[in-house]
Design a protein around this motif. Structure first.
Motif, PDB file in Angstrom:
ATOM      1  N   SER A  10       0.838  -1.204   0.000  1.00 61.44           N
ATOM      2  CA  SER A  10       0.000   0.000   0.000  1.00 61.44           C
ATOM      3  C   SER A  10       0.868   1.246   0.000  1.00 61.44           C
ATOM      4  CB  SER A  10      -0.933   0.021   1.215  1.00 61.44           C
ATOM      5  OG  SER A  10      -0.187   0.164   2.404  1.00 61.44           O
ATOM      6  N   TYR A  11       0.319   2.306  -0.545  1.00 61.89           N
ATOM      7  CA  TYR A  11       0.956   3.618  -0.510  1.00 61.89           C
ATOM      8  C   TYR A  11       0.189   4.490   0.477  1.00 61.89           C
ATOM      9  CZ  TYR A  11       3.670   2.871  -4.854  1.00 61.89           C
ATOM     10  OH  TYR A  11       4.545   2.424  -5.800  1.00 61.89           O
ATOM     11  N   PHE A  36      -3.945   4.751  -3.362  1.00 61.15           N
ATOM     12  CA  PHE A  36      -3.124   5.255  -2.267  1.00 61.15           C
ATOM     13  C   PHE A  36      -4.014   5.829  -1.180  1.00 61.15           C
ATOM     14  CE2 PHE A  36      -3.783   8.672  -5.250  1.00 61.15           C
ATOM     15  CZ  PHE A  36      -3.948   9.825  -4.500  1.00 61.15           C
ATOM     16  N   PHE A  63       5.640   3.378   2.048  1.00 63.83           N
ATOM     17  CA  PHE A  63       5.279   2.120   1.399  1.00 63.83           C
ATOM     18  C   PHE A  63       6.216   1.034   1.899  1.00 63.83           C
ATOM     19  CE2 PHE A  63       8.340   4.250  -1.283  1.00 63.83           C
ATOM     20  CZ  PHE A  63       9.212   3.255  -1.716  1.00 63.83           C
TER      21      PHE A  63
END
Length: 212
Positions: A10-11, A36, A63
């Motif tokens: 995930s961002y 994101f 991240f």
């Protein structure tokens, strides 16, 4: 998980509740079709969050097991990762020339916006409208001079961070002056092509409406 993996779990992007220095990051991720978490802080919450940031400033980006500060470093990292930073050394150099030109304009815009003396603030905004913005529109026009309607991106034949930064700057200016690009057909076409990218079109439709 390594920061060199193909895509992270995930961002997470941390910034104030505005576009500012985080918007190009959002545009890159949107153009690349990447999800994101857009984590925003109101200004009154900033003092309590500031000590937790990597350099005491926003934005920063997370991240995997990596935390990245510095918006322009984040921009270049993501642009390189997702094919928006040119195909060779010369293209990357020209992208940087245009990108740095855009940063010069942004610096002058920010200076006017955050000037506390109202008299000086008015003078700075007058100069922006009469001298500075027209000068930079001319510079951006020059970068597009030999482009055709079929390929109106600044460098190469696809979107790069040069297009995204200029798009972001012009987007803010057009909100205040809708006729800004009336005499700049190639710059208008560039702006339209960026806005038509599916991921960016989706982002523009859903992003919060903010003052800056």
């Amino acid at each position: 998980m390594s920061c060199f993996s193909s895509d992270p779990v995930s961002y997470k992007l941390y910034y104030f509740n505005g576009k500012g220095r985080a918007e190009v990051i959002r545009l890159i991720l949107s153009a690349a079709g990447k999800e994101f978490q857009d984590i925003r802080f109101e200004f009154d919450k900033w003092p309590e969050h500031k000590p937790k940031t990597p350099q005491g400033m926003l934005p920063y980006f997370e991240f995997d097991d990596v935390t990245l500060p510095q918006s322009n470093a984040i921009n270049r990292y993501l642009a390189e990762k997702y094919g928006m930073f040119g195909k060779n050394l010369w293209e990357r150099t020209m992208i940087d020339v245009i990108y740095e030109t855009g940063l010069d304009l942004r610096e002058k815009m920010v200076e006017a916006m955050f000037e506390k003396d109202e008299g000086k603030k008015a003078e700075l905004f007058d100069k922006l409208g009469s001298e500075i913005v027209p000068k930079y529109l001319g510079l951006f026009d020059g970068f597009l001079d030999k482009k055709t309607n079929e390929n109106m991106f600044f460098v190469g034949n696809s979107v790069t961070i040069a297009d995204l930064l200029v798009f972001h700057l012009l987007d803010g200016l057009l909100q205040k002056t809708p006729t800004l690009l009336d005499n700049h057909p190639k710059l208008t076409k560039n702006h339209e092509k960026v806005a038509e990218i599916p991921g960016i079109k989706k982002w523009l439709e859903k992003r919060p409406s903010t003052e800056f």
